[in-house]
Design a protein around this motif. Structure first.
Motif, PDB file in Angstrom:
ATOM      1  N   SER A  77      28.901 -21.866   5.362  1.00 14.88           N
ATOM      2  CA  SER A  77      29.982 -20.890   5.266  1.00 14.88           C
ATOM      3  C   SER A  77      30.426 -20.467   6.660  1.00 14.88           C
ATOM      4  CB  SER A  77      29.519 -19.666   4.471  1.00 14.88           C
ATOM      5  OG  SER A  77      30.481 -18.626   4.520  1.00 14.88           O
ATOM      6  N   SER A  78      31.735 -20.334   6.833  1.00 13.51           N
ATOM      7  CA  SER A  78      32.261 -19.896   8.132  1.00 13.51           C
ATOM      8  C   SER A  78      32.032 -18.408   8.350  1.00 13.51           C
ATOM      9  CB  SER A  78      33.758 -20.207   8.225  1.00 13.51           C
ATOM     10  OG  SER A  78      34.485 -19.467   7.242  1.00 13.51           O
ATOM     11  N   ASN A  79      31.783 -17.667   7.270  1.00 17.27           N
ATOM     12  CA  ASN A  79      31.538 -16.223   7.373  1.00 17.27           C
ATOM     13  C   ASN A  79      30.524 -15.817   6.308  1.00 17.27           C
ATOM     14  OD1 ASN A  79      31.546 -13.460   7.661  1.00 17.27           O
ATOM     15  ND2 ASN A  79      33.767 -13.255   7.699  1.00 17.27           N
ATOM     16  N   GLU A  80      29.258 -15.817   6.687  1.00 15.50           N
ATOM     17  CA  GLU A  80      28.195 -15.506   5.722  1.00 15.50           C
ATOM     18  C   GLU A  80      28.163 -14.034   5.352  1.00 15.50           C
ATOM     19  OE1 GLU A  80      24.477 -17.041   7.060  1.00 15.50           O
ATOM     20  OE2 GLU A  80      25.067 -19.145   6.696  1.00 15.50           O
ATOM     21  N   ASP A  81      28.877 -13.189   6.081  1.00 15.44           N
ATOM     22  CA  ASP A  81      28.990 -11.790   5.677  1.00 15.44           C
ATOM     23  C   ASP A  81      29.890 -11.644   4.458  1.00 15.44           C
ATOM     24  OD1 ASP A  81      27.361 -10.907   7.711  1.00 15.44           O
ATOM     25  OD2 ASP A  81      29.014 -10.603   9.119  1.00 15.44           O
ATOM     26  N   VAL A  82      30.640 -12.697   4.151  1.00 13.07           N
ATOM     27  CA  VAL A  82      31.521 -12.691   2.981  1.00 13.07           C
ATOM     28  C   VAL A  82      30.903 -13.488   1.842  1.00 13.07           C
ATOM     29  CG1 VAL A  82      33.784 -13.412   2.089  1.00 13.07           C
ATOM     30  CG2 VAL A  82      33.600 -12.360   4.354  1.00 13.07           C
ATOM     31  N   THR A  84      27.958 -16.889   0.927  1.00 13.18           N
ATOM     32  CA  THR A  84      27.073 -18.015   1.227  1.00 13.18           C
ATOM     33  C   THR A  84      27.120 -18.957   0.030  1.00 13.18           C
ATOM     34  OG1 THR A  84      25.142 -16.858   0.316  1.00 13.18           O
ATOM     35  CG2 THR A  84      25.559 -16.632   2.695  1.00 13.18           C
ATOM     36  N   ASN A 252      28.753 -11.531  -0.943  1.00 10.83           N
ATOM     37  CA  ASN A 252      28.109 -10.343  -0.378  1.00 10.83           C
ATOM     38  C   ASN A 252      28.650  -9.108  -1.094  1.00 10.83           C
ATOM     39  OD1 ASN A 252      27.237  -8.165   1.171  1.00 10.83           O
ATOM     40  ND2 ASN A 252      27.524  -9.233   3.112  1.00 10.83           N
ATOM     41  N   ALA A 255      31.236  -7.230   0.743  1.00  9.57           N
ATOM     42  CA  ALA A 255      32.304  -8.022   1.353  1.00  9.57           C
ATOM     43  C   ALA A 255      33.628  -7.279   1.377  1.00  9.57           C
ATOM     44  CB  ALA A 255      32.462  -9.347   0.606  1.00  9.57           C
ATOM     45  N   ALA A 264      38.610 -10.511   1.480  1.00  7.72           N
ATOM     46  CA  ALA A 264      37.818 -11.119   2.546  1.00  7.72           C
ATOM     47  C   ALA A 264      37.853 -12.618   2.359  1.00  7.72           C
ATOM     48  CB  ALA A 264      36.391 -10.596   2.512  1.00  7.72           C
ATOM     49  N   SER A 266      36.450 -16.703   3.574  1.00 10.21           N
ATOM     50  CA  SER A 266      35.485 -17.583   4.216  1.00 10.21           C
ATOM     51  C   SER A 266      35.768 -19.007   3.785  1.00 10.21           C
ATOM     52  CB  SER A 266      34.048 -17.202   3.840  1.00 10.21           C
ATOM     53  OG  SER A 266      33.120 -18.083   4.458  1.00 10.21           O
ATOM     54  N   SER A 267      35.454 -19.938   4.666  1.00 12.55           N
ATOM     55  CA  SER A 267      35.579 -21.359   4.357  1.00 12.55           C
ATOM     56  C   SER A 267      34.187 -21.943   4.142  1.00 12.55           C
ATOM     57  CB  SER A 267      36.288 -22.093   5.499  1.00 12.55           C
ATOM     58  OG  SER A 267      36.352 -23.479   5.227  1.00 12.55           O
TER      59      SER A 267
END
Length: 400
Positions: A77-82, A84, A252, A255, A264, A266-267
């Protein structure tokens, strides 16, 4: 008067020496037997150690027989805060644009504030000695002598899909699971046996038999995401396991804010994970070298000391070494670019030590995955030949 031993002096014969030699002669078979026992114990111990190393080798071989070892996928994931993600072996290699519009939340109900959480509820209303509340079809008996703390404990003990707590002298009920389908609904899965002056009414969890906005301090909600432009994908939890076959997206909970004004992004990319196969092959190589090195040590002859190792000259040990080398050096099949272990980076040097070129193996696996996998996993019934891992596993299984 003391005795005097003349031995054989009177006859001219050294009888004590003769007796000593006769005793030693009689004991020689015992000494030989003890030596034989000692050698057998050493041999037994050596084979026990060989067996242990072969057992570990067979475990490593088992991993190489499984196609899942080579078909593993990884999801990044490009943004694991968003978000996984995890991917199964059957998932496609692809990229996914994930937009989180809302997250799944639990429902939370807060009752009336009371002065004393340890006082019996009998002082709060006209209760029967025993009262019943039902949560998610679990009947919970409430006595008029119970306190707010007692009621909270009884609800938790019932395992009714609700967590009870006391916050600032308020009884708070929170659903164990997120999502609208798990919400408490008055008269449905939240029932008070006495609708006029019941326990839940008195505690402020119900008002006129209903859950009002003042009571529901947080509503249950579903998570909603968009994937690659496909909108309206929802889940009662923050996990989406059915939106894309073989891929699970975990959102998340923090998120986005669930007020409808935030999103939010993410890729997520799903690709081959050659690392699992590389680790499995390296583990096999290490254990093969360990087993062969041990056998070399136990079958060695030291010319300087002129001492033989415990299995030196043992035909079984020599056949074992020869067969293991043959299994890893012989051609697996007659055709194709990848038909030997050497062709995928696994080689044996002149000293019999195995080495592994992980870069060469990875390149081969990416170039022709099915052909490389078949070198290890092929079965004679379906493929017409046996892969190295299949052959060696069968040999070790029979041997042990």
């Amino acid at each position: 008067m003391s005795d005097l031993s003349l031995g054989g002096l009177a006859t001219g014969m050294d009888t004590e020496s003769i007796i000593s030699q006769l005793v030693q002669l009689e004991q020689r078979p015992i000494y030989n037997y003890q030596q034989e026992i000692s050698e057998l114990e050493q041999t037994k111990g050596a084979w026990r150690d060989v067996n242990s190393r072969l057992d570990k080798l067979e475990n490593r071989i088992t991993d190489l027989k499984l196609s899942a070892t080579y078909n593993s996928r990884t999801a990044n994931s490009s943004n694991e805060d968003v978000v996984t993600a995890t991917a199964s072996n059957s998932s496609d290699e692809a990229n996914y644009s994930v937009t989180v519009k809302s997250t799944a939340q639990v429902q939370r109900l807060a009752g009336t504030r009371f002065d004393d959480t340890s006082a019996p509820i009998s002082g709060l209303g006209d209760f029967a000695a025993e009262n019943t509340i039902t949560i998610n079809e679990k009947a919970i008996t409430i006595n008029d002598t119970d306190s707010l703390r007692d009621i909270s404990n009884k609800i938790n003990d019932a395992n009714a899909g609700v967590k009870a707590s006391i916050v600032d002298n308020h009884l708070v009920l929170e659903t164990s699971e997120t999502g609208e389908e798990n919400a408490l609904v008055a008269g449905n899965n939240l029932i008070d046996s006495n609708t006029n002056d019941g326990v839940l009414e008195t505690l402020g969890i119900l008002d006129g038999g209903a859950i009002t906005n003042d009571i529901e301090v947080q509503s249950a909600s579903n998570a909603e995401i968009d994937i690659n432009g496909i909108t309206g994908i929802t889940s009662s939890s923050n996990t989406f396991s059915e939106a894309v076959e073989g891929v699970t997206f975990n959102i998340n909970p923090d998120a986005v804010a669930n007020d409808g004004t935030d999103t939010a992004f993410s890729s997520v990319s799903v690709a081959k994970d050659t690392g699992k196969a590389t680790k499995a092959v390296q583990a096999f190589v290490d254990q093969y070298n360990s087993a062969m090195s041990f056998l070399d040590g136990k079958t060695d002859y030291d010319e300087e000391t002129e001492k033989s190792a415990v299995l030196q000259g043992d035909s079984t040990a020599m056949r074992l070494q020869m067969r293991l080398r043959e299994l890893v050096t012989s051609k697996v099949k007659d055709s194709g670019d990848y038909n030997t272990l050497t062709s995928v980076g696994i080689e044996i040097d002149r000293d019999g030590v195995m080495s592994f070129d992980s870069s060469k193996f990875t390149e081969a696996l990416e170039d022709s995955p099915e052909e490389v996998i078949s070198i290890f996993t092929a079965e004679s019934d379906s493929d017409g030949y046996e892969g190295m891992a299949v052959r060696m596993d069968s040999y070790l299984d029979q041997l042990m």
